[in-house]
Structures are given as C-alpha cells and as structure tokens.
Design a protein around this motif. Structure first.
Motif, mmCIF file in Angstrom:
data_model
loop_
_atom_site.group_PDB
_atom_site.id
_atom_site.type_symbol
_atom_site.label_atom_id
_atom_site.label_comp_id
_atom_site.label_asym_id
_atom_site.label_seq_id
_atom_site.Cartn_x
_atom_site.Cartn_y
_atom_site.Cartn_z
ATOM 1 N N ALA A 2 0.828 -1.204 0.000
ATOM 2 C CA ALA A 2 0.000 0.000 0.000
ATOM 3 C C ALA A 2 0.866 1.260 0.000
ATOM 4 C CB ALA A 2 -0.928 0.007 1.201
ATOM 5 N N TRP A 3 2.056 1.154 0.569
ATOM 6 C CA TRP A 3 2.924 2.333 0.619
ATOM 7 C C TRP A 3 3.298 2.813 -0.789
ATOM 8 C CZ3 TRP A 3 7.917 2.478 -1.256
ATOM 9 C CH2 TRP A 3 8.506 1.253 -1.568
ATOM 10 N N LEU A 4 3.367 1.888 -1.744
ATOM 11 C CA LEU A 4 3.673 2.279 -3.124
ATOM 12 C C LEU A 4 2.562 3.145 -3.718
ATOM 13 C CD1 LEU A 4 5.309 -0.909 -4.669
ATOM 14 C CD2 LEU A 4 6.363 1.319 -4.296
ATOM 15 N N GLY A 31 0.289 14.953 2.970
ATOM 16 C CA GLY A 31 -0.597 13.990 3.637
ATOM 17 C C GLY A 31 -0.384 12.579 3.110
ATOM 18 N N ALA A 32 -0.168 12.447 1.806
ATOM 19 C CA ALA A 32 0.074 11.128 1.207
ATOM 20 C C ALA A 32 1.392 10.550 1.702
ATOM 21 C CB ALA A 32 0.065 11.233 -0.314
ATOM 22 N N LEU A 33 2.402 11.391 1.873
ATOM 23 C CA LEU A 33 3.679 10.901 2.400
ATOM 24 C C LEU A 33 3.553 10.438 3.855
ATOM 25 C CD1 LEU A 33 6.202 13.430 0.817
ATOM 26 C CD2 LEU A 33 5.838 11.022 0.205
ATOM 27 N N VAL A 40 4.164 1.853 5.643
ATOM 28 C CA VAL A 40 5.453 1.162 5.805
ATOM 29 C C VAL A 40 5.547 0.535 7.184
ATOM 30 C CG1 VAL A 40 7.949 1.560 6.015
ATOM 31 C CG2 VAL A 40 6.698 2.526 4.097
ATOM 32 N N LEU A 41 4.995 1.211 8.191
ATOM 33 C CA LEU A 41 5.016 0.693 9.561
ATOM 34 C C LEU A 41 3.965 -0.380 9.803
ATOM 35 C CD1 LEU A 41 5.619 4.051 11.470
ATOM 36 C CD2 LEU A 41 7.292 2.259 10.945
ATOM 37 N N GLY A 42 3.097 -0.638 8.810
ATOM 38 C CA GLY A 42 2.123 -1.722 8.916
ATOM 39 C C GLY A 42 0.785 -1.331 9.516
ATOM 40 N N ALA A 43 0.451 -0.046 9.525
ATOM 41 C CA ALA A 43 -0.824 0.405 10.080
ATOM 42 C C ALA A 43 -1.969 -0.010 9.144
ATOM 43 C CB ALA A 43 -0.809 1.927 10.246
ATOM 44 N N PRO A 44 -3.158 -0.188 9.708
ATOM 45 C CA PRO A 44 -4.300 -0.562 8.866
ATOM 46 C C PRO A 44 -4.698 0.576 7.912
ATOM 47 C CG PRO A 44 -4.999 -0.159 11.130
ATOM 48 C CD PRO A 44 -3.512 -0.096 11.126
ATOM 49 N N VAL A 45 -5.451 0.230 6.873
ATOM 50 C CA VAL A 45 -5.829 1.188 5.830
ATOM 51 C C VAL A 45 -6.639 2.345 6.408
ATOM 52 C CG1 VAL A 45 -7.133 1.487 3.690
ATOM 53 C CG2 VAL A 45 -5.730 -0.540 4.016
ATOM 54 N N TRP A 46 -7.554 2.061 7.368
ATOM 55 C CA TRP A 46 -8.360 3.138 7.932
ATOM 56 C C TRP A 46 -7.480 4.169 8.640
ATOM 57 C CZ3 TRP A 46 -8.233 4.260 13.055
ATOM 58 C CH2 TRP A 46 -7.774 3.255 13.919
ATOM 59 N N ALA A 47 -6.406 3.712 9.290
ATOM 60 C CA ALA A 47 -5.487 4.634 9.970
ATOM 61 C C ALA A 47 -4.707 5.462 8.946
ATOM 62 C CB ALA A 47 -4.533 3.871 10.871
ATOM 63 N N GLN A 48 -4.330 4.837 7.834
ATOM 64 C CA GLN A 48 -3.614 5.553 6.780
ATOM 65 C C GLN A 48 -4.483 6.666 6.195
ATOM 66 O OE1 GLN A 48 -2.152 2.704 3.871
ATOM 67 N NE2 GLN A 48 -1.745 1.228 5.509
ATOM 68 N N ILE A 49 -5.750 6.331 5.939
ATOM 69 C CA ILE A 49 -6.679 7.329 5.387
ATOM 70 C C ILE A 49 -6.926 8.458 6.387
ATOM 71 C CG2 ILE A 49 -9.059 7.681 4.604
ATOM 72 C CD1 ILE A 49 -8.889 4.823 3.409
ATOM 73 N N LEU A 50 -7.060 8.100 7.654
ATOM 74 C CA LEU A 50 -7.260 9.110 8.696
ATOM 75 C C LEU A 50 -6.060 10.046 8.792
ATOM 76 C CD1 LEU A 50 -9.069 10.155 11.014
ATOM 77 C CD2 LEU A 50 -7.798 8.617 12.529
ATOM 78 N N VAL A 51 -4.851 9.481 8.791
ATOM 79 C CA VAL A 51 -3.642 10.304 8.874
ATOM 80 C C VAL A 51 -3.504 11.169 7.615
ATOM 81 C CG1 VAL A 51 -1.108 10.187 8.809
ATOM 82 C CG2 VAL A 51 -2.382 8.893 10.511
ATOM 83 N N PHE A 52 -3.799 10.611 6.447
ATOM 84 C CA PHE A 52 -3.771 11.395 5.214
ATOM 85 C C PHE A 52 -4.701 12.601 5.334
ATOM 86 C CE2 PHE A 52 -6.009 12.303 1.202
ATOM 87 C CZ PHE A 52 -4.953 12.819 0.458
#
Length: 148
Positions: A2-4, A31-33, A40-52
């Motif tokens: 997903a990091w790609l 935000g995407a970075l 890269v750290l293995g967080a779930p997709v919902w956390a990635q979207i929230l952080v973005f």
C-alpha cells in the motif's frame, strides 16, 4: 504494498503542484507521504486514510497560508505579453498619426496610432508605447533632453 500507492499518489500530486504552483496539491502530497509512512510501519488502511486526511487539512490550513505569503513576497512581478510592451521605445517606420502608422518595436513591425489628437510623428522618430489597443500600439514622442 500500500505504501507504493501512497508514494505514487504523492508523486502525482507533486507534479500537479508544479503545474499549478498554488501550494494546494503540495499539502495533499504531504498527507500522502505521512500515510505512506504509516503503511510502511504496517498500520491498517483506515489509519492511513485518517492520517492522510488530518495531515492534509493541517498542512492546508496551517502551513499553506504562511507558505503562500512567503512565496508571493519572494516572487517578482513580471509583465508578459502585450503588457510588457507598454513603456518601451520604438522607431517610427511610416508616419504615425492619430489614425494610422507603423513602428518597429523589439524587432517587430506594429500598426501604431499617435496618443495625441492631430499629432503626426514622422518616420525615424523615437516613440514610447503608451498602451496597446488590440493589435495597435498607441505611442507618443520621446521627449528629447539637451546634452551639455
């Protein structure tokens, strides 16, 4: 993997920012970075979207106004197209009246008109462009200063 996708999104947003130079897409790229780092750290997709979302909003409303002001202060104003011709000097090729004439302006021949009503500027006279009306340069004579 997903990091790609996040890295690809950041790169695309960076390219779009280079085309617009408004610092909006750059904030979303940030935000995407941040989301890529979480991926890269293995967080779930919902956390990635929230952080973005959170990082993009913070950058957009917190950093962008300051960065935009700094960019505007450091970018010089440059006149382009016909606005760049106003104030330049030209040489009369064919007598210029308040109705018609020709001048040579930066190596190009322009249709010209005298700014003053009833004025005739003979060939060889140096003139200054007062304004551009469509494709016609409106000119006035350059005042001569006595030397000595």
């Amino acid at each position: 993997m997903a990091w790609l996708w996040w890295l690809g999104g950041a790169l695309v947003l960076g390219v779009v920012e280079m085309l617009t130079v408004d610092l909006i897409f750059l904030m979303f790229a940030g935000g995407a970075l941040a989301a890529m780092l979480l991926a890269v750290l293995g967080a779930p997709v919902w956390a990635q979207i929230l952080v973005f979302s959170v990082v993009s909003i913070v950058l957009l409303f917190g950093v962008r106004p300051w960065a935009k002001r700094a960019l505007d202060r450091s970018t010089p104003d440059s006149l382009t197209n016909v606005a760049a011709h106003v104030g330049r000097e030209a040489t009369v090729l064919i007598d210029v009246t308040d109705r018609a004439g020709r001048v040579k302006l930066l190596g190009e021949v322009w249709t010209a008109r005298a700014a003053g009503h009833g004025t005739v500027l003979p060939a060889g006279t140096t003139v200054r462009v007062v304004r551009i009306d469509g494709a016609i340069a409106v000119v006035e004579p350059v005042p001569t200063t006595p030397y000595g």
